[in-house]
Design a protein around this motif. Structure first.
Motif, PDB file in Angstrom:
ATOM      1  N   ALA A   3       0.837  -1.204   0.000  1.00 11.81           N
ATOM      2  CA  ALA A   3       0.000   0.000   0.000  1.00 11.81           C
ATOM      3  C   ALA A   3       0.873   1.257   0.000  1.00 11.81           C
ATOM      4  O   ALA A   3       0.546   2.248  -0.677  1.00 11.81           O
ATOM      5  CB  ALA A   3      -0.933   0.003   1.198  1.00 11.81           C
ATOM      6  N   LYS A   4       1.983   1.227   0.724  1.00 12.32           N
ATOM      7  CA  LYS A   4       2.883   2.380   0.732  1.00 12.32           C
ATOM      8  C   LYS A   4       3.521   2.593  -0.640  1.00 12.32           C
ATOM      9  O   LYS A   4       3.700   3.724  -1.070  1.00 12.32           O
ATOM     10  CB  LYS A   4       3.981   2.206   1.785  1.00 12.32           C
ATOM     11  N   GLN A   5       3.861   1.497  -1.302  1.00 12.48           N
ATOM     12  CA  GLN A   5       4.424   1.609  -2.647  1.00 12.48           C
ATOM     13  C   GLN A   5       3.402   2.236  -3.604  1.00 12.48           C
ATOM     14  O   GLN A   5       3.752   3.083  -4.430  1.00 12.48           O
ATOM     15  CB  GLN A   5       4.852   0.230  -3.169  1.00 12.48           C
ATOM     16  N   LEU A   6       2.158   1.813  -3.490  1.00 14.25           N
ATOM     17  CA  LEU A   6       1.106   2.380  -4.334  1.00 14.25           C
ATOM     18  C   LEU A   6       0.888   3.857  -4.012  1.00 14.25           C
ATOM     19  O   LEU A   6       0.665   4.668  -4.916  1.00 14.25           O
ATOM     20  CB  LEU A   6      -0.194   1.595  -4.183  1.00 14.25           C
ATOM     21  N   ASP A   7       0.953   4.211  -2.725  1.00 10.33           N
ATOM     22  CA  ASP A   7       0.812   5.616  -2.331  1.00 10.33           C
ATOM     23  C   ASP A   7       1.927   6.465  -2.939  1.00 10.33           C
ATOM     24  O   ASP A   7       1.691   7.571  -3.418  1.00 10.33           O
ATOM     25  CB  ASP A   7       0.825   5.764  -0.810  1.00 10.33           C
ATOM     26  N   ARG A   8       3.147   5.949  -2.923  1.00 10.34           N
ATOM     27  CA  ARG A   8       4.271   6.687  -3.503  1.00 10.34           C
ATOM     28  C   ARG A   8       4.134   6.793  -5.024  1.00 10.34           C
ATOM     29  O   ARG A   8       4.426   7.830  -5.607  1.00 10.34           O
ATOM     30  CB  ARG A   8       5.595   6.034  -3.141  1.00 10.34           C
ATOM     31  N   GLU A  10       1.321   6.780  -6.636  1.00 13.95           N
ATOM     32  CA  GLU A  10       0.232   7.730  -6.862  1.00 13.95           C
ATOM     33  C   GLU A  10       0.744   9.169  -6.748  1.00 13.95           C
ATOM     34  O   GLU A  10       0.398  10.022  -7.574  1.00 13.95           O
ATOM     35  CB  GLU A  10      -0.900   7.492  -5.864  1.00 13.95           C
ATOM     36  N   ALA A  11       1.573   9.441  -5.756  1.00  6.88           N
ATOM     37  CA  ALA A  11       2.134  10.788  -5.589  1.00  6.88           C
ATOM     38  C   ALA A  11       3.004  11.160  -6.791  1.00  6.88           C
ATOM     39  O   ALA A  11       2.930  12.277  -7.313  1.00  6.88           O
ATOM     40  CB  ALA A  11       2.936  10.875  -4.298  1.00  6.88           C
ATOM     41  N   PHE A  61      -2.815   6.268 -13.182  1.00  5.76           N
ATOM     42  CA  PHE A  61      -3.529   6.050 -11.924  1.00  5.76           C
ATOM     43  C   PHE A  61      -4.400   4.798 -11.998  1.00  5.76           C
ATOM     44  O   PHE A  61      -4.433   4.005 -11.064  1.00  5.76           O
ATOM     45  CB  PHE A  61      -4.419   7.261 -11.592  1.00  5.76           C
ATOM     46  N   ARG A  66      -6.195   3.400  -8.842  1.00  2.00           N
ATOM     47  CA  ARG A  66      -6.507   4.670  -8.180  1.00  2.00           C
ATOM     48  C   ARG A  66      -7.163   5.610  -9.174  1.00  2.00           C
ATOM     49  O   ARG A  66      -7.142   5.395 -10.383  1.00  2.00           O
ATOM     50  CB  ARG A  66      -5.227   5.333  -7.639  1.00  2.00           C
TER      51      ARG A  66
END
Length: 78
Positions: A3-8, A10-11, A61, A66
C-alpha cells in the motif's frame, strides 16, 4: 508495504500529471499569443499532443487502481 508503494506511485503520477498539465497550458497560452499562422498552428499542435499525453498520464492512476488527482491538473494550470 504494498500500500505504501502504491501511495508513492500515486504521488509520483500526480507530479507527472501536474507537469503535463502545466506544459499543455503553457503551449496553449503561447500559441494564443502568436499571429503568424504557421507558428500558431505548430504550437497548437503541440498543445493538442500535450492534452493527449495528459490523458495518458491519468491512465497511470488507473493502472494501479486509483483515481487521477483532479487537484494536480488544476494546480498545473494555475
Amino acid at each position: 508495504l504494498w500500500a505504501k508503494q502504491l501511495d508513492r506511485a500515486e504521488a509520483w503520477f500526480g507530479n507527472v500529471l501536474m507537469a503535463q498539465a502545466t506544459y499543455r497550458k503553457m503551449a496553449e497560452d503561447t500559441a494564443g499569443s502568436f499571429h503568424e499562422p504557421h507558428i500558431k498552428k505548430y504550437l497548437g499542435d503541440i498543445a493538442a499532443k500535450a492534452k493527449g499525453h495528459e490523458g495518458t498520464a491519468a491512465d497511470l492512476f488507473r493502472a494501479i487502481g486509483r483515481d487521477p488527482a483532479r487537484g494536480r491538473v488544476t494546480g498545473g494550470v494555475v
